[in-house]
Design a protein around this motif. Structure first.
Motif, PDB file in Angstrom:
ATOM      1  N   UNK A  65     -63.898 -29.616 -15.661  1.00 40.48           N
ATOM      2  CA  UNK A  65     -63.868 -30.864 -14.792  1.00 40.48           C
ATOM      3  C   UNK A  65     -64.340 -31.843 -15.386  1.00 40.48           C
ATOM      4  N   UNK A  66     -64.951 -31.978 -16.434  1.00 39.34           N
ATOM      5  CA  UNK A  66     -65.605 -33.179 -17.018  1.00 39.34           C
ATOM      6  C   UNK A  66     -64.682 -33.593 -17.964  1.00 39.34           C
ATOM      7  N   UNK A  67     -64.634 -34.850 -18.252  1.00 42.50           N
ATOM      8  CA  UNK A  67     -63.816 -35.567 -19.227  1.00 42.50           C
ATOM      9  C   UNK A  67     -64.482 -35.235 -20.528  1.00 42.50           C
ATOM     10  N   UNK A  68     -63.824 -34.739 -21.286  1.00 43.32           N
ATOM     11  CA  UNK A  68     -64.235 -34.139 -22.753  1.00 43.32           C
ATOM     12  C   UNK A  68     -65.080 -35.252 -23.553  1.00 43.32           C
ATOM     13  N   UNK A 127     -64.711 -27.572 -29.328  1.00 44.20           N
ATOM     14  CA  UNK A 127     -63.945 -26.951 -28.088  1.00 44.20           C
ATOM     15  C   UNK A 127     -63.682 -28.188 -27.107  1.00 44.20           C
ATOM     16  N   UNK A 128     -64.809 -29.151 -27.144  1.00 45.06           N
ATOM     17  CA  UNK A 128     -64.426 -30.448 -26.345  1.00 45.06           C
ATOM     18  C   UNK A 128     -63.466 -31.292 -27.102  1.00 45.06           C
ATOM     19  N   UNK A 129     -63.553 -31.323 -28.132  1.00 52.25           N
ATOM     20  CA  UNK A 129     -62.673 -32.412 -28.904  1.00 52.25           C
ATOM     21  C   UNK A 129     -61.064 -31.790 -28.855  1.00 52.25           C
ATOM     22  N   UNK A 154     -55.772 -32.278 -26.361  1.00 54.52           N
ATOM     23  CA  UNK A 154     -54.713 -31.838 -25.520  1.00 54.52           C
ATOM     24  C   UNK A 154     -54.587 -32.742 -24.460  1.00 54.52           C
ATOM     25  N   UNK A 155     -55.355 -33.671 -23.973  1.00 56.91           N
ATOM     26  CA  UNK A 155     -55.317 -34.388 -22.922  1.00 56.91           C
ATOM     27  C   UNK A 155     -54.680 -35.824 -23.350  1.00 56.91           C
ATOM     28  N   UNK A 156     -54.506 -36.055 -24.999  1.00 54.87           N
ATOM     29  CA  UNK A 156     -54.068 -37.423 -25.425  1.00 54.87           C
ATOM     30  C   UNK A 156     -54.969 -38.158 -25.738  1.00 54.87           C
ATOM     31  N   UNK A 157     -56.357 -37.944 -25.703  1.00 51.91           N
ATOM     32  CA  UNK A 157     -57.472 -38.915 -25.543  1.00 51.91           C
ATOM     33  C   UNK A 157     -57.726 -39.117 -27.210  1.00 51.91           C
TER      34      UNK A 157
END
Length: 210
Positions: free
Chosen positions: A98-101, A152-154, A159-162
């Motif tokens: 749920x958190x923005x990585x 893992x967060x990165x 995956x989210x295109x960030x």
């Protein structure tokens, strides 16, 4: 079903399990000894600190210290383990879909910086790891879990295109963690870590996409 009455078998068993005054004192003494060891190891390093130094700062006898810990090495292991357990728990809370990585990476890194600035256990753990070759005990291996959480967060950020397409999450995680511990070390030597969070923010601004 009969409700147990106060003073019955259930209450007696609960009372037997509850720590008595002597046990509570022992728990408090152990905590004071560890706190004293953390402060001294962080300030002076492992080799220059004696059991007597720790006992005096804790307000305990050498016998009380030896009752809880066989030697300084046992205290070092516990302090490092305590720091990594707390860091792992904090990281686990931030590895939340749920958190923005990228914000989670920033918060985890900044929170670790704050603990190194403010908490003797964290300060002692990092110094003990730096001195591990001169400590005759196997300390918990540093960095591995921290790199894994950041990676893992990165990966979620990628995956989210960030992240830019050419950035490999595992490589960035290793680079960020290595740079973080270098930054905190320089801040420690130059300014006793008073500016460590600001220096970490500079690092994150350089390495992470805005």
């Amino acid at each position: 079903m009969t409700t147990p009455k106060p003073g019955g078998a259930v209450a007696r068993r609960a009372a037997e399990r509850a720590p008595g005054p002597r046990q509570a004192r022992a728990v408090r003494t152990r905590a004071l000894v560890l706190e004293a060891a953390a402060q001294l190891f962080a300030r002076r390093g492992f080799q220059s600190v004696t059991i007597q130094d720790i006992a005096e700062l804790a307000g305990a006898t050498k016998g009380a210290v030896y009752f809880h810990f066989a030697n300084k090495e046992a205290m070092a292991v516990e302090l490092v383990h305590s720091f990594y357990t707390a860091a792992t728990r904090q990281a686990s809370e931030l590895v939340d879909p749920k958190l923005e990585p990228l914000e989670a990476v920033r918060e985890l890194t900044r929170a670790t910086g704050r603990s190194l600035r403010d908490e003797p256990v964290a300060q002692a753990a990092v110094r003990l790891q730096a001195e591990r070759v001169s400590i005759d005990v196997d300390l918990p291996l540093p960095f591995v879990d921290y790199i894994a959480f950041i990676s893992l967060l990165l990966t979620r950020a990628a995956d989210a295109g960030l992240l830019p397409p050419h950035v490999e999450p595992a490589t960035l995680a290793r680079t960020l963690v290595s740079s973080f511990f270098g930054v905190q070390h320089v801040s420690w030597i130059l300014n006793d870590r008073t500016d460590v969070v600001e220096r970490i923010d500079e690092l994150l601004d350089l390495l992470l996409p805005s």
